[in-house]
Design a protein around this motif. Structure first.
Motif, short mmCIF file in Angstrom:
data_model
loop_
_atom_site.label_atom_id
_atom_site.label_comp_id
_atom_site.label_asym_id
_atom_site.label_seq_id
_atom_site.Cartn_x
_atom_site.Cartn_y
_atom_site.Cartn_z
N VAL A 186 -3.83 0.75 -12.31
CA VAL A 186 -2.96 0.52 -11.15
C VAL A 186 -3.32 1.48 -10.02
O VAL A 186 -3.36 1.09 -8.85
CB VAL A 186 -1.48 0.69 -11.55
N TYR A 187 -3.60 2.71 -10.36
CA TYR A 187 -3.98 3.68 -9.35
C TYR A 187 -5.27 3.26 -8.64
O TYR A 187 -5.34 3.27 -7.40
CB TYR A 187 -4.16 5.06 -9.98
N LEU A 188 -6.28 2.88 -9.41
CA LEU A 188 -7.57 2.51 -8.82
C LEU A 188 -7.49 1.22 -8.00
O LEU A 188 -8.12 1.11 -6.95
CB LEU A 188 -8.62 2.37 -9.92
N ASN A 189 -6.72 0.25 -8.47
CA ASN A 189 -6.71 -1.07 -7.84
C ASN A 189 -5.60 -1.28 -6.82
O ASN A 189 -5.75 -2.13 -5.93
CB ASN A 189 -6.63 -2.16 -8.91
N SER A 190 -4.49 -0.54 -6.95
CA SER A 190 -3.37 -0.76 -6.04
C SER A 190 -3.09 0.41 -5.11
O SER A 190 -2.67 0.22 -3.97
CB SER A 190 -2.09 -1.06 -6.85
N VAL A 191 -3.31 1.63 -5.59
CA VAL A 191 -3.00 2.81 -4.78
C VAL A 191 -4.19 3.25 -3.93
O VAL A 191 -4.06 3.44 -2.72
CB VAL A 191 -2.54 3.98 -5.68
N VAL A 192 -5.35 3.40 -4.57
CA VAL A 192 -6.52 3.94 -3.87
C VAL A 192 -6.89 3.13 -2.61
O VAL A 192 -7.19 3.71 -1.57
CB VAL A 192 -7.73 4.02 -4.82
N PRO A 193 -6.87 1.79 -2.65
CA PRO A 193 -7.23 1.05 -1.44
C PRO A 193 -6.31 1.31 -0.26
O PRO A 193 -6.68 1.04 0.89
CB PRO A 193 -7.12 -0.42 -1.89
N LYS A 194 -5.12 1.84 -0.50
CA LYS A 194 -4.17 2.12 0.58
C LYS A 194 -4.26 3.57 1.06
O LYS A 194 -3.57 3.95 2.00
CB LYS A 194 -2.74 1.83 0.11
N LEU A 195 -5.09 4.38 0.40
CA LEU A 195 -5.23 5.77 0.77
C LEU A 195 -6.19 5.91 1.95
O LEU A 195 -6.98 5.01 2.24
CB LEU A 195 -5.77 6.58 -0.41
N PRO A 196 -6.14 7.04 2.66
CA PRO A 196 -7.11 7.29 3.74
C PRO A 196 -8.54 7.21 3.23
O PRO A 196 -8.81 7.51 2.07
CB PRO A 196 -6.76 8.71 4.20
N LYS A 197 -9.44 6.80 4.09
CA LYS A 197 -10.84 6.61 3.70
C LYS A 197 -11.46 7.87 3.09
O LYS A 197 -12.23 7.79 2.13
CB LYS A 197 -11.66 6.17 4.92
N LYS A 198 -11.12 9.03 3.64
CA LYS A 198 -11.75 10.25 3.13
C LYS A 198 -11.30 10.52 1.69
O LYS A 198 -12.05 11.07 0.88
CB LYS A 198 -11.41 11.44 4.03
N TRP A 199 -10.07 10.13 1.35
CA TRP A 199 -9.61 10.28 -0.03
C TRP A 199 -10.35 9.32 -0.95
O TRP A 199 -10.70 9.66 -2.07
CB TRP A 199 -8.10 10.02 -0.11
N GLN A 200 -10.57 8.10 -0.46
CA GLN A 200 -11.30 7.11 -1.26
C GLN A 200 -12.71 7.59 -1.56
O GLN A 200 -13.18 7.50 -2.70
CB GLN A 200 -11.33 5.78 -0.52
N HIS A 201 -13.40 8.09 -0.54
CA HIS A 201 -14.77 8.55 -0.73
C HIS A 201 -14.81 9.78 -1.64
O HIS A 201 -15.73 9.94 -2.45
CB HIS A 201 -15.41 8.87 0.62
N SER A 202 -13.81 10.65 -1.51
CA SER A 202 -13.75 11.83 -2.37
C SER A 202 -13.59 11.42 -3.83
O SER A 202 -14.23 11.98 -4.72
CB SER A 202 -12.59 12.73 -1.94
N LEU A 203 -12.73 10.42 -4.06
CA LEU A 203 -12.54 9.94 -5.43
C LEU A 203 -13.80 9.28 -5.97
O LEU A 203 -14.16 9.46 -7.15
CB LEU A 203 -11.37 8.95 -5.48
N GLU A 204 -14.50 8.53 -5.14
CA GLU A 204 -15.76 7.91 -5.56
C GLU A 204 -16.74 8.96 -6.06
O GLU A 204 -17.41 8.78 -7.08
CB GLU A 204 -16.37 7.11 -4.40
N GLU A 205 -16.85 10.07 -5.30
CA GLU A 205 -17.77 11.13 -5.69
C GLU A 205 -17.35 11.77 -7.01
O GLU A 205 -18.19 12.08 -7.87
CB GLU A 205 -17.83 12.19 -4.59
N ARG A 206 -16.05 11.97 -7.19
CA ARG A 206 -15.56 12.56 -8.43
C ARG A 206 -15.86 11.66 -9.63
O ARG A 206 -16.24 12.12 -10.70
CB ARG A 206 -14.06 12.82 -8.34
N LEU A 207 -15.68 10.34 -9.43
CA LEU A 207 -15.93 9.40 -10.52
C LEU A 207 -17.41 9.31 -10.87
O LEU A 207 -17.76 9.02 -12.03
CB LEU A 207 -15.39 8.01 -10.14
#
Length: 305
Positions: free
Chosen positions: A133-154
């Motif tokens: 749910v976090y990856l598919n429903s929450v992350v897309p609504k987060l600021p772009k810099k948060w999304q990119h930061s999470l991508e790098e962490r993953l």
């Protein structure tokens, strides 16, 4: 023998690589979906012809984000008591948490646990895949810099989301309902520790006692049980009532002015407005507030004092 071991190691690496690739692709697809929706949602074609989206999804799809922000503004003590980085002895000793009742798929819990680093216990009879749910429903609504930061962490740690949830989120897969009146003490000032438990499930009872705040966003049949628990243990709470279920809860009544306005008459609770009034009337200390999203957005809350 050595060849067999090498084959096993190779199989494990292949499985880990597949899981990592799956998570990365799920995240990329969620971000791409959000981008496509924002590009195609023009004034001329905005949700035209999609009655279901026009009625529900588009109006309150951000309710969890707005509700989480409202909670932190209204109850700042939860940051101090429930933060995973809190160093206070009392919070650590009691392992205090936000108690999310009837959390459904877990989007609100995901936001509180992963976006705000709070310890959260969710109670719902249906097991929730909060990481998904976090990856598919929450992350897309987060600021772009948060999304990119999470991508790098993953990329470096494929299990990052699951690891973070393990630190501060848990779910009790059960119903949130109070015991019968014969099994609990009265409201005549008895010491809580001398009363019989309000909940028959010991895990639920412990979760309520250790809660810093009890929340229920559209908790349906568990809504009034949240109020019962909050009053019993002097716990701050906020509920956002939704469904009334008048045939299941026939004991609910309110008093309203008669047609002449001279006296009160007893009326069964059947509408959302009546249900909110019924809950508000439970205690003079309760407050009511309209939340910043559409749909069922009336909050009944108490600071526990």
């Amino acid at each position: 023998m050595e060849a067999s071991i090498n084959t096993t190691i190779a199989d494990v690496k292949t499985k880990e690589q597949k899981r990592e690739e799956g998570r990365r692709r799920a995240l990329e697809m969620a971000i791409a979906k959000q981008s496509n929706e924002s590009n195609t949602c023009t004034p001329n074609n905005k949700r035209r012809g999609n009655r279901k989206s026009d009625r529900h999804g588009a109006r309150n799809q951000h309710r969890h984000k707005h509700f989480a922000k409202w909670i932190l503004d209204k109850f700042p003590h939860v940051v101090r008591e429930c933060s995973s980085s809190s160093s206070t002895d009392e919070a650590t000793m009691k392992n205090m948490h936000v108690l999310d009742i009837a959390g459904g798929k877990g989007e609100l819990s995901a936001r509180l646990a992963l976006c705000h680093s709070l310890r959260v216990v969710m109670i719902d009879p249906r097991p929730a895949d909060v990481a998904s749910v976090y990856l598919n429903s929450v992350v897309p609504k987060l600021p772009k810099k948060w999304q990119h930061s999470l991508e790098e962490r993953l990329k470096h740690t494929p299990s990052f989301v699951e690891d973070e949830l393990d630190k501060r989120f848990s779910q009790l897969v059960t119903y949130f309902s109070v015991a019968s009146d014969d099994d609990i003490c009265s409201d005549d000032g008895d010491d809580v520790d001398d009363c019989k438990v309000l909940f028959e499930d010991e895990a639920v009872e412990k979760a309520v006692r250790n809660a810093s705040l009890i929340i229920g966003l559209h908790a349906d049949g568990a809504t009034e049980a949240i109020v019962d628990a909050a009053l019993r243990y002097n716990k701050p709470f906020v509920i956002v009532p939704c469904c009334v279920f008048p045939t299941l809860f026939r004991h609910r009544f309110i008093y309203v002015d008669d047609d002449d306005g001279n006296e009160k008459k007893k009326v069964a609770v059947r509408t959302h407005e009546q249900f909110c009034q019924y809950l508000l009337d439970r205690d003079d200390r309760f407050r009511q507030e309209v939340l910043p999203f559409e749909g069922r957005n009336v909050a009944i809350w108490w600071d526990g004092k």
